[in-house]
Design a protein around this motif. Sequence first.
Motif, PDB file in Angstrom:
ATOM      1  N   GLN A   1       0.830  -1.205   0.000  1.00  0.00           N
ATOM      2  CA  GLN A   1       0.000   0.000   0.000  1.00  0.00           C
ATOM      3  C   GLN A   1       0.864   1.254   0.000  1.00  0.00           C
ATOM      4  O   GLN A   1       0.555   2.241  -0.669  1.00  0.00           O
ATOM      5  CB  GLN A   1      -0.923  -0.002   1.215  1.00  0.00           C
ATOM      6  N   ARG A   2       1.946   1.192   0.742  1.00  0.00           N
ATOM      7  CA  ARG A   2       2.848   2.349   0.804  1.00  0.00           C
ATOM      8  C   ARG A   2       3.493   2.609  -0.564  1.00  0.00           C
ATOM      9  O   ARG A   2       3.628   3.755  -0.993  1.00  0.00           O
ATOM     10  CB  ARG A   2       3.921   2.095   1.863  1.00  0.00           C
ATOM     11  N   TRP A   3       3.859   1.549  -1.263  1.00  0.00           N
ATOM     12  CA  TRP A   3       4.485   1.708  -2.578  1.00  0.00           C
ATOM     13  C   TRP A   3       3.482   2.249  -3.602  1.00  0.00           C
ATOM     14  O   TRP A   3       3.824   3.109  -4.416  1.00  0.00           O
ATOM     15  CB  TRP A   3       5.051   0.371  -3.036  1.00  0.00           C
ATOM     16  N   VAL A   4       2.267   1.742  -3.563  1.00  0.00           N
ATOM     17  CA  VAL A   4       1.242   2.242  -4.483  1.00  0.00           C
ATOM     18  C   VAL A   4       1.029   3.736  -4.277  1.00  0.00           C
ATOM     19  O   VAL A   4       0.937   4.505  -5.245  1.00  0.00           O
ATOM     20  CB  VAL A   4      -0.082   1.469  -4.301  1.00  0.00           C
ATOM     21  N   GLU A   5       0.974   4.160  -3.036  1.00  0.00           N
ATOM     22  CA  GLU A   5       0.802   5.582  -2.758  1.00  0.00           C
ATOM     23  C   GLU A   5       2.029   6.378  -3.206  1.00  0.00           C
ATOM     24  O   GLU A   5       1.916   7.504  -3.700  1.00  0.00           O
ATOM     25  CB  GLU A   5       0.555   5.806  -1.269  1.00  0.00           C
TER      26      GLU A   5
ATOM     27  N   ALA B   1       1.799   9.379  -5.912  1.00  0.00           N
ATOM     28  CA  ALA B   1       2.265  10.735  -5.613  1.00  0.00           C
ATOM     29  C   ALA B   1       3.286  11.212  -6.639  1.00  0.00           C
ATOM     30  O   ALA B   1       3.253  12.374  -7.064  1.00  0.00           O
ATOM     31  CB  ALA B   1       2.871  10.762  -4.209  1.00  0.00           C
ATOM     32  N   VAL B   2       4.186  10.324  -7.042  1.00  0.00           N
ATOM     33  CA  VAL B   2       5.200  10.697  -8.031  1.00  0.00           C
ATOM     34  C   VAL B   2       4.540  11.034  -9.367  1.00  0.00           C
ATOM     35  O   VAL B   2       4.900  12.016 -10.033  1.00  0.00           O
ATOM     36  CB  VAL B   2       6.241   9.558  -8.181  1.00  0.00           C
ATOM     37  N   LYS B   3       3.559  10.243  -9.738  1.00  0.00           N
ATOM     38  CA  LYS B   3       2.827  10.539 -10.973  1.00  0.00           C
ATOM     39  C   LYS B   3       2.088  11.868 -10.848  1.00  0.00           C
ATOM     40  O   LYS B   3       2.053  12.673 -11.789  1.00  0.00           O
ATOM     41  CB  LYS B   3       1.851   9.413 -11.288  1.00  0.00           C
ATOM     42  N   GLY B   4       1.504  12.123  -9.684  1.00  0.00           N
ATOM     43  CA  GLY B   4       0.804  13.384  -9.465  1.00  0.00           C
ATOM     44  C   GLY B   4       1.720  14.589  -9.529  1.00  0.00           C
ATOM     45  O   GLY B   4       1.273  15.703  -9.847  1.00  0.00           O
TER      46      GLY B   4
ATOM     47  N   LEU C   1       4.865   8.382 -15.484  1.00  0.00           N
ATOM     48  CA  LEU C   1       4.851   6.952 -15.211  1.00  0.00           C
ATOM     49  C   LEU C   1       3.982   6.226 -16.234  1.00  0.00           C
ATOM     50  O   LEU C   1       2.926   6.719 -16.632  1.00  0.00           O
ATOM     51  CB  LEU C   1       4.338   6.673 -13.803  1.00  0.00           C
ATOM     52  N   LEU C   2       4.428   5.051 -16.615  1.00  0.00           N
ATOM     53  CA  LEU C   2       3.684   4.196 -17.528  1.00  0.00           C
ATOM     54  C   LEU C   2       3.106   3.034 -16.729  1.00  0.00           C
ATOM     55  O   LEU C   2       3.687   2.578 -15.761  1.00  0.00           O
ATOM     56  CB  LEU C   2       4.618   3.670 -18.636  1.00  0.00           C
ATOM     57  N   GLY C   3       1.975   2.542 -17.118  1.00  0.00           N
ATOM     58  CA  GLY C   3       1.341   1.491 -16.338  1.00  0.00           C
ATOM     59  C   GLY C   3       0.481   2.068 -15.226  1.00  0.00           C
ATOM     60  O   GLY C   3       0.310   3.281 -15.105  1.00  0.00           O
ATOM     61  N   ASP C   4      -0.033   1.181 -14.385  1.00  0.00           N
ATOM     62  CA  ASP C   4      -0.960   1.620 -13.345  1.00  0.00           C
ATOM     63  C   ASP C   4      -0.723   0.836 -12.066  1.00  0.00           C
ATOM     64  O   ASP C   4       0.286   0.139 -11.916  1.00  0.00           O
ATOM     65  CB  ASP C   4      -2.409   1.470 -13.826  1.00  0.00           C
ATOM     66  N   ALA C   5      -1.679   0.930 -11.145  1.00  0.00           N
ATOM     67  CA  ALA C   5      -1.517   0.322  -9.827  1.00  0.00           C
ATOM     68  C   ALA C   5      -1.384  -1.195  -9.884  1.00  0.00           C
ATOM     69  O   ALA C   5      -0.845  -1.796  -8.953  1.00  0.00           O
ATOM     70  CB  ALA C   5      -2.687   0.719  -8.924  1.00  0.00           C
ATOM     71  N   SER C   6      -1.864  -1.817 -10.958  1.00  0.00           N
ATOM     72  CA  SER C   6      -1.722  -3.274 -11.051  1.00  0.00           C
ATOM     73  C   SER C   6      -0.256  -3.672 -11.123  1.00  0.00           C
ATOM     74  O   SER C   6       0.124  -4.758 -10.667  1.00  0.00           O
ATOM     75  CB  SER C   6      -2.470  -3.804 -12.277  1.00  0.00           C
ATOM     76  N   ARG C   7       0.593  -2.803 -11.676  1.00  0.00           N
ATOM     77  CA  ARG C   7       2.033  -3.052 -11.702  1.00  0.00           C
ATOM     78  C   ARG C   7       2.691  -2.551 -10.419  1.00  0.00           C
ATOM     79  O   ARG C   7       3.613  -3.180  -9.895  1.00  0.00           O
ATOM     80  CB  ARG C   7       2.681  -2.377 -12.916  1.00  0.00           C
ATOM     81  N   TRP C   8       2.231  -1.433  -9.911  1.00  0.00           N
ATOM     82  CA  TRP C   8       2.825  -0.882  -8.692  1.00  0.00           C
ATOM     83  C   TRP C   8       2.692  -1.857  -7.527  1.00  0.00           C
ATOM     84  O   TRP C   8       3.599  -1.966  -6.702  1.00  0.00           O
ATOM     85  CB  TRP C   8       2.156   0.441  -8.333  1.00  0.00           C
ATOM     86  N   ARG C   9       1.581  -2.582  -7.489  1.00  0.00           N
ATOM     87  CA  ARG C   9       1.382  -3.530  -6.380  1.00  0.00           C
ATOM     88  C   ARG C   9       2.428  -4.637  -6.369  1.00  0.00           C
ATOM     89  O   ARG C   9       2.591  -5.332  -5.363  1.00  0.00           O
ATOM     90  CB  ARG C   9      -0.025  -4.129  -6.453  1.00  0.00           C
ATOM     91  N   LEU C  10       3.125  -4.801  -7.488  1.00  0.00           N
ATOM     92  CA  LEU C  10       4.172  -5.823  -7.583  1.00  0.00           C
ATOM     93  C   LEU C  10       5.539  -5.289  -7.162  1.00  0.00           C
ATOM     94  O   LEU C  10       6.537  -5.998  -7.240  1.00  0.00           O
ATOM     95  CB  LEU C  10       4.260  -6.341  -9.026  1.00  0.00           C
ATOM     96  N   GLY C  11       5.579  -4.032  -6.722  1.00  0.00           N
ATOM     97  CA  GLY C  11       6.853  -3.420  -6.391  1.00  0.00           C
ATOM     98  C   GLY C  11       7.580  -2.894  -7.610  1.00  0.00           C
ATOM     99  O   GLY C  11       8.793  -2.699  -7.599  1.00  0.00           O
TER     100      GLY C  11
END
Length: 266
Positions: free
Chosen positions: A228-232, A236-239, A244-254
């Motif tokens: 959860q911390r990594w997704v956020e 934030a970095v994208k904001g 950034l390319l991709g979405d939270a489905s990739r972020w959840r993988l680290g």
Amino acid sequence: MPPRPRSPKPLGTITRGTTNPNRLRRVDRWLAGPEAYRLRRAVDPLVVDLGYGAAPVTAVELFTRLRAVRDDVEVVGIEIDPARVAAAAPLARPGLAFRQGGFELPLDGRRPVLVRAFNVLRQYGEEEYAAYWDEVRSRLAPGGLFVDGTCDEIGRRSTWAALDPEGPVSLSISLRFGAFTLPSDVAERLPKALIHRNVEGERVHGYLRALDRAWLDAAALASFGNRQRWVETCRAVKGDGWPLLGDASRWRLGEVTVAWSAVAPG
């Protein structure tokens, strides 16, 4: 870009060749995930594991993982050391072969849709990588991808640059949760094109600092888990404007991928 004339001898030098089973799982997951469309639409589903090392385990793993995407995929492991090719020969099977060669990709005129070179160019000089990038790009199939990456000994920290026939496309970072204190801990595993650029004033330095700041700012979410911390962090970095390319489905993988233009050497 037009293919370069074939070199009369393998391009490159023999590297240390160290490897471990499952070391490249993170990049393989990416190739079989958001980049799988390249393989699915390819006229010739040819894939190269370039510089697979002293043991062919990563080539076998790549073959197995990509067969789940397309069952007629062909993987060719290419090594410059003939002894390593001979040692791998018993593992060859329909769809999996091993050849001696280097960056010239000895494929009898065929153009691969994917080329993976991990922990290879990091062993070359900084003045050498660009020529080898161009060599491999010139031999890709239309819509193909060349992945030049680096990871630690067991694949917990990994980065890779992706290039298509026109040039660099993106930089990906993939980290095992619990294997880092700050995202910038991955800096020592940056591709050769960037590893010496992690200094004040360079884009990649700014990107890693942005990830670090966002990771620290998201510390309150640690009680919900590092995922959860990594997704956020990525959100934030994208904001903040990083492409950034991709979405939270990739972020959840680290994992996080950014457009190359945002980190390219200045």
